[in-house]
Design a protein around this motif. Structure first.
Motif, PDB file in Angstrom:
ATOM      1  N   GLN A 170      31.665  76.516  28.534  1.00 10.65           N
ATOM      2  CA  GLN A 170      30.310  76.008  28.336  1.00 10.65           C
ATOM      3  C   GLN A 170      30.145  75.472  26.917  1.00 10.65           C
ATOM      4  N   ARG A 173      31.799  72.092  26.606  1.00 16.14           N
ATOM      5  CA  ARG A 173      31.002  71.033  27.237  1.00 16.14           C
ATOM      6  C   ARG A 173      29.843  70.611  26.332  1.00 16.14           C
ATOM      7  N   LYS A 177      29.003  67.003  24.690  1.00 14.29           N
ATOM      8  CA  LYS A 177      27.663  66.411  24.822  1.00 14.29           C
ATOM      9  C   LYS A 177      27.117  65.984  23.475  1.00 14.29           C
TER      10      LYS A 177
END
Length: 250
Positions: A170, A173, A177
């Motif tokens: 997570q 990611r 982003k």
């Protein structure tokens, strides 16, 4: 693109720091991890050099995006992190003649905030252990005109020996982003669309409730009054839920 991570906590090799480094790894770009424990953080004094703040000021200015990480200690940010915000305030924002705080040289950059706590995810959802930490970071960044991309919380750290693999993924990611955000406030249209969608759904729900109770629609003013009351209750409930769930807890 370059990213800088500021870590304030007791252990620069611990769980929060590991999660922070995972964000940088996911960004896959030029990055630097800074342990605030290594800096002599003290306020600026007239005619006195302050090399620590000079160095941090230059590094933060050169970075396109920031990662701000602190464990939650006693319900708020770690001491090192609070000290940084306190002594760096006048370099991050500017004041007008009446004392208003205005964005400074860093405006329109982007950031991710990271924290951790002993409480479980479920416990944190209802007791808000990490909310004050995230709110404190958000207040400082908002004053500086810096835009939030996301936040990351690692709960249940009591006795944890390593960050779970799913949480590391997570973090990676979120790092990816962060590299895609344009260096401007590009959320205006999104906010208007969300507002429009929220109003449309609330209006539809209100009309549906009126249909279930024909007594509420006996005349124009009765229909109007019931619509306003039902719409208000639904909207207030939605806003209360949004406020309650403002921050990540798991």
């Amino acid at each position: 693109m370059s990213i800088i991570a500021l870590f304030g906590g007791q252990d620069p090799t611990g769980l929060t720091a590991t999660l922070t480094r995972a964000v940088l790894a996911g960004a896959n770009t030029t990055s630097e991890f800074i342990d605030l424990n290594q800096y002599d953080l003290h306020p600026d004094r007239p005619d006195a050099p302050n090399p620590a703040l000079d160095e941090l000021e230059a590094k933060l200015a050169a970075a396109d995006a920031w990662v701000l990480a602190s464990p939650t200690y006693f319900g708020t940010v770690a001491g090192q992190f609070k000290q940084f915000f306190d002594v760096f305030r006048h370099r991050m924002v500017r004041m007008n003649l009446i004392g208003d705080t205005l964005p400074g040289k860093y405006r329109d950059k982007h950031y991710i905030s990271i924290t951790s706590c002993f409480a479980s995810g479920l416990d944190n959802t209802f007791t808000h252990q990490t909310d004050a930490t995230l709110t404190m970071i958000d207040k400082a960044m908002s004053a500086a005109g810096i835009h939030k991309v996301a936040e990351l919380v690692l709960p249940n750290t009591w006795g944890m020996q390593a960050v779970p693999g799913a949480k590391l993924e997570q973090a990676k990611r979120l790092g990816a982003k962060l590299t895609t955000k344009q260096q401007k406030d590009d959320e205006t249209m999104k906010r208007y669309l969300l507002l429009f969608g929220m109003i449309a759904v609330m209006a539809l729900a209100t009309m549906g409730i009126q249909q279930l109770f024909p007594v509420l629609t006996g005349g124009f003013w009765q229909r109007w009054a019931s619509f306003v009351l039902i719409f208000f209750v639904l909207l207030a409930s939605l806003l209360h839920y949004a406020t309650f769930m403002r921050h990540k807890h798991r």
